[in-house]
Scaffold this motif. Structure first.
Motif, PDB file in Angstrom:
ATOM      1  N   LEU A 132      -2.416   7.862   3.498  1.00  0.00           N
ATOM      2  CA  LEU A 132      -1.618   6.846   4.193  1.00  0.00           C
ATOM      3  C   LEU A 132      -2.028   5.402   3.877  1.00  0.00           C
ATOM      4  CD1 LEU A 132      -1.159   8.581   7.666  1.00  0.00           C
ATOM      5  CD2 LEU A 132       0.577   8.192   5.911  1.00  0.00           C
ATOM      6  N   PRO A 133      -3.331   5.051   3.870  1.00  0.00           N
ATOM      7  CA  PRO A 133      -3.668   3.647   3.581  1.00  0.00           C
ATOM      8  C   PRO A 133      -3.304   3.205   2.174  1.00  0.00           C
ATOM      9  CG  PRO A 133      -5.511   4.793   4.624  1.00  0.00           C
ATOM     10  CD  PRO A 133      -4.520   5.833   4.231  1.00  0.00           C
ATOM     11  N   ALA A 134      -3.032   4.152   1.281  1.00  0.00           N
ATOM     12  CA  ALA A 134      -2.660   3.774  -0.085  1.00  0.00           C
ATOM     13  C   ALA A 134      -1.357   2.993  -0.124  1.00  0.00           C
ATOM     14  CB  ALA A 134      -2.556   5.022  -0.967  1.00  0.00           C
ATOM     15  N   TYR A 135      -0.577   3.039   0.953  1.00  0.00           N
ATOM     16  CA  TYR A 135       0.639   2.226   1.010  1.00  0.00           C
ATOM     17  C   TYR A 135       0.319   0.762   0.741  1.00  0.00           C
ATOM     18  CZ  TYR A 135       4.488  -0.512   2.890  1.00  0.00           C
ATOM     19  OH  TYR A 135       5.496  -1.436   3.032  1.00  0.00           O
ATOM     20  N   GLY A 136      -0.775   0.259   1.322  1.00  0.00           N
ATOM     21  CA  GLY A 136      -1.144  -1.138   1.134  1.00  0.00           C
ATOM     22  C   GLY A 136      -1.502  -1.462  -0.300  1.00  0.00           C
ATOM     23  N   LEU A 137      -1.989  -0.473  -1.052  1.00  0.00           N
ATOM     24  CA  LEU A 137      -2.294  -0.699  -2.463  1.00  0.00           C
ATOM     25  C   LEU A 137      -1.018  -0.712  -3.302  1.00  0.00           C
ATOM     26  CD1 LEU A 137      -5.393   1.679  -2.822  1.00  0.00           C
ATOM     27  CD2 LEU A 137      -5.368  -0.769  -2.283  1.00  0.00           C
ATOM     28  N   ARG A 148       9.885  -0.694  -1.745  1.00  0.00           N
ATOM     29  CA  ARG A 148      10.625   0.565  -1.894  1.00  0.00           C
ATOM     30  C   ARG A 148       9.691   1.692  -2.326  1.00  0.00           C
ATOM     31  NH1 ARG A 148      13.568   2.533  -6.920  1.00  0.00           N
ATOM     32  NH2 ARG A 148      14.816   4.311  -6.197  1.00  0.00           N
ATOM     33  N   ALA A 149       8.845   1.417  -3.324  1.00  0.00           N
ATOM     34  CA  ALA A 149       7.916   2.440  -3.800  1.00  0.00           C
ATOM     35  C   ALA A 149       6.963   2.868  -2.684  1.00  0.00           C
ATOM     36  CB  ALA A 149       7.132   1.918  -5.000  1.00  0.00           C
ATOM     37  N   GLY A 150       6.459   1.884  -1.915  1.00  0.00           N
ATOM     38  CA  GLY A 150       5.548   2.215  -0.830  1.00  0.00           C
ATOM     39  C   GLY A 150       6.221   3.015   0.266  1.00  0.00           C
ATOM     40  N   ALA A 151       7.464   2.675   0.581  1.00  0.00           N
ATOM     41  CA  ALA A 151       8.185   3.409   1.624  1.00  0.00           C
ATOM     42  C   ALA A 151       8.445   4.854   1.205  1.00  0.00           C
ATOM     43  CB  ALA A 151       9.497   2.703   1.937  1.00  0.00           C
ATOM     44  N   THR A 154       5.217   6.796   1.289  1.00  0.00           N
ATOM     45  CA  THR A 154       4.822   7.114   2.666  1.00  0.00           C
ATOM     46  C   THR A 154       5.654   8.256   3.230  1.00  0.00           C
ATOM     47  OG1 THR A 154       4.153   4.813   3.021  1.00  0.00           O
ATOM     48  CG2 THR A 154       4.514   6.165   4.976  1.00  0.00           C
ATOM     49  N   ALA A 155       6.951   8.274   2.927  1.00  0.00           N
ATOM     50  CA  ALA A 155       7.807   9.350   3.420  1.00  0.00           C
ATOM     51  C   ALA A 155       7.342  10.706   2.894  1.00  0.00           C
ATOM     52  CB  ALA A 155       9.255   9.087   3.007  1.00  0.00           C
ATOM     53  N   PHE A 156       7.044  10.781   1.607  1.00  0.00           N
ATOM     54  CA  PHE A 156       6.563  12.042   1.043  1.00  0.00           C
ATOM     55  C   PHE A 156       5.188  12.400   1.585  1.00  0.00           C
ATOM     56  CE2 PHE A 156       9.986  11.454  -1.946  1.00  0.00           C
ATOM     57  CZ  PHE A 156      10.319  12.745  -2.338  1.00  0.00           C
ATOM     58  N   THR A 157       4.357  11.392   1.814  1.00  0.00           N
ATOM     59  CA  THR A 157       3.025  11.647   2.357  1.00  0.00           C
ATOM     60  C   THR A 157       3.106  12.242   3.757  1.00  0.00           C
ATOM     61  OG1 THR A 157       1.999   9.910   1.036  1.00  0.00           O
ATOM     62  CG2 THR A 157       0.874  10.539   3.063  1.00  0.00           C
ATOM     63  N   VAL A 158       3.933  11.655   4.608  1.00  0.00           N
ATOM     64  CA  VAL A 158       4.084  12.171   5.971  1.00  0.00           C
ATOM     65  C   VAL A 158       4.655  13.587   5.941  1.00  0.00           C
ATOM     66  CG1 VAL A 158       5.308  11.835   8.147  1.00  0.00           C
ATOM     67  CG2 VAL A 158       4.271   9.878   6.986  1.00  0.00           C
ATOM     68  N   LEU A 159       5.610  13.827   5.068  1.00  0.00           N
ATOM     69  CA  LEU A 159       6.180  15.175   4.943  1.00  0.00           C
ATOM     70  C   LEU A 159       5.111  16.166   4.492  1.00  0.00           C
ATOM     71  CD1 LEU A 159       8.846  16.742   5.171  1.00  0.00           C
ATOM     72  CD2 LEU A 159       9.236  16.262   2.751  1.00  0.00           C
ATOM     73  N   GLY A 217       9.478  12.504  -7.218  1.00  0.00           N
ATOM     74  CA  GLY A 217      10.074  11.192  -7.420  1.00  0.00           C
ATOM     75  C   GLY A 217       9.225  10.025  -6.966  1.00  0.00           C
ATOM     76  N   TRP A 218       8.339  10.249  -5.989  1.00  0.00           N
ATOM     77  CA  TRP A 218       7.517   9.151  -5.487  1.00  0.00           C
ATOM     78  C   TRP A 218       6.493   8.674  -6.508  1.00  0.00           C
ATOM     79  CZ3 TRP A 218       2.284   9.735  -5.482  1.00  0.00           C
ATOM     80  CH2 TRP A 218       1.786  11.044  -5.562  1.00  0.00           C
TER      81      TRP A 218
END
Length: 537
Positions: A132-137, A148-151, A154-159, A217-218
């Protein structure tokens, strides 16, 4: 050993705590390269000794390190250390330094800790911390493409974590003793009534993490959007949280032919799909991202074949292959940053070293990649799976030549600038490690030099590379006429489908607004009518 494991887990968090004091914040980036070193020391010690397991009651964590875990922990710590050296110099040229450092340290702690976790709760928490914290990177640049890439990431990570949580619940339910230790739940799994469900849900969670097709795709979006040091560690070490998950939670000592063969088929499909779409990319980072999809597919195929046959040696083979990928892919992403600051006439030394590393992914003889290919030969066998692996090596060679061409074309056009020594040092360190560290790991896993230098082994490593190299000039000549596919390929379709679902929400809101006008008695009569109709049917 207990102190090393604990320090390896907590060192990034100690630096994170230092960020709370404004006077210490400017000094923290300089320590990013030091934070992974205790974990590297723990991995080296574990490689020389029997597997170890320790309790940290004050953290309510159980840690353990076996041979596959020590391999992945060691190479990941090495990459994170070199990446930290690069990141410290990179942060002098960018803004939002504090956010980047915080996300880096959190992701680092989870990425290293997941290789050491020995209980379900600890593994899940560290897996989430690695993700999850990798979103900030990824979204560091604060641009629409990065958001867009971060969102999407994050969606795939949560799934992934949702499937993993359901799988872990079933794993825990299958142990009659109520233990949450990974060894205990896996020992009880063959007799568990939840065997198939636990394996399926857990495997789906890790498939999402390593980006197998069609949930890949992410990965191209995230790696292309992230700054160079972040892309290097995420593509090399970060994604291996999914690999260690497969190694820990697939029952390799009891054959599951259907599940194993399904994973192998998915892996081989991803291996060739990643190459096919990667050849249609123009940005070097996107090419490497699709190469990662392909390489994760090969690892999944190796583990799938091991699961199908009940081959408990597959985890070691898979970890050796994954260890080489950690270093090679991290080095090539760092090379992108170095080449981007180097004018074309001065790129020869970097391109030469990058060529050795890139062709090593295809199995170039005597490189670390050749040893990685040799390690997976036994679990794949000499049948169809072995043939597909060799063809995949030829395809990877072709893709790497395409990458090298795109890399050379990305050289700087401005007058030469002084490249920070930290950039050059970190790139060269990881590149040389990709060439030579797999030799040390292969020999530590009971491999022999004679087996590597045998004429048959050299030929097996060489012919796929030769085929890929022979096909490369034709692709360089005519491949530019092929249509380009945007990075993320399927994500455009998925996003359009998702946006079309907004209409459902609008319709539901309208229906709710209408129902709110009805008196309570009328709503009750409608509900009774629906229930009676359902009962009649």
């Amino acid at each position: 050993m207990t102190a090393l494991l604990a320090t390896g887990l907590l060192a990034p968090l100690v630096l994170l705590a230092a960020c709370l004091r404004p006077a210490w914040r400017p000094a923290v980036p300089a320590w990013l390269a030091v934070a992974p070193l205790p974990a590297l020391a723990a991995a080296l010690m574990a490689l020389e000794n029997d597997p170890v397991a320790v309790e940290l009651p004050w953290l309510r964590l159980a840690l353990a390190l076996d041979f596959p875990g020590a391999i992945l922990l060691g190479v990941s710590a090495l990459l994170w250390s070199a990446g930290g050296l690069y990141a410290a110099a990179f942060l002098k040229r960018t803004t939002a330094t504090l956010r980047f450092v915080v996300c880096w340290l959190l992701t680092l702690s989870g990425s290293l800790g997941v290789f050491m976790a020995d209980d379900l709760v600890g593994f899940y928490l560290l897996f989430a911390l690695a993700s999850l914290p990798a979103y900030g990177l990824i979204a560091h640049d604060d641009e629409p493409t990065a958001w867009r890439a971060g969102a999407i990431y994050t969606a795939f990570t949560v799934l992934s974590e949702a499937f993993l949580l359901m799988g872990f619940v079933l794993l825990a339910a299958g142990d009659p003793t109520g233990s949450l230790r990974i060894g205990d739940v896996m020992a009880a799994l063959p007799q568990s009534p939840w065997l198939n469900g636990a394996v399926t849900l857990t495997a789906i969670g890790f498939v999402l993490k390593i980006g197998l097709v069609p949930v890949h795709g992410w990965m191209p979006l995230a790696y292309a959007a992230a700054p160079v040091p972040a892309a290097a560690v995420l593509s090399g070490a970060g994604v291996k949280a999914g690999v260690i998950g497969f190694l820990r939670f697939l029952p390799f000592d009891s054959a599951m032919p259907v599940a194993g063969e399904l994973l192998a088929v998915l892996g081989f499909f991803s291996a060739f799909y990643g190459v096919a779409i990667g050849l249609l990319q123009s940005r070097p980072a996107s090419v490497l991202a699709y190469s990662s999809i392909s390489q994760m597919g090969v690892i999944a195929a190796v583990l799938g074949m091991g699961l199908a046959a009940g081959n408990d040696s597959a985890p070691i083979a898979g970890s050796l292959y994954a260890a080489h990928h950690v270093l090679a892919k991290g080095a090539l992403f760092l090379a992108i940053g170095v080449i981007a600051m180097t004018t074309a006439p001065r790129t020869a030394p970097t391109l030469f070293l990058a060529t050795l590393v890139a062709l090593g992914l295809g199995g170039l003889p005597l490189t670390g990649g050749a040893l990685a290919k040799l390690a997976i030969k036994e679990p794949l066998g000499n049948g169809l799976a072995g043939t597909l692996a060799n063809l995949s090596a030829a395809a990877t060679t072709l893709l790497m030549v395409h990458f090298l061409v795109r890399l050379a074309r990305s050289a700087a056009h401005e007058p030469p600038t002084v490249i920070p020594q930290a950039f050059l040092l970190s790139w060269r360190l990881v590149a040389l490690a990709a060439l030579f560290v797999p030799w040390l790991l292969y020999l530590a896993s009971s491999g022999t030099v004679q087996a590597v230098l045998a004429p048959g082994a050299l030929w097996d490593a060489a012919w796929p590379v030769v085929i890929g190299a022979v096909l490369a000039p034709a692709w360089v000549r005519w491949g530019s006429h092929m249509p380009r596919i945007p990075a993320g390929d399927v994500m455009g379709t998925i996003e359009r489908v998702f946006r079309s679902s907004y209409a459902i929400g609008v319709a539901m809101e309208r229906a709710d607004h209408m129902l709110r006008r009805w008196p309570a008695a009328a709503c009750s009569l409608v509900a009774i009518a629906v229930v009676l109709s359902a009962a009649t049917i």
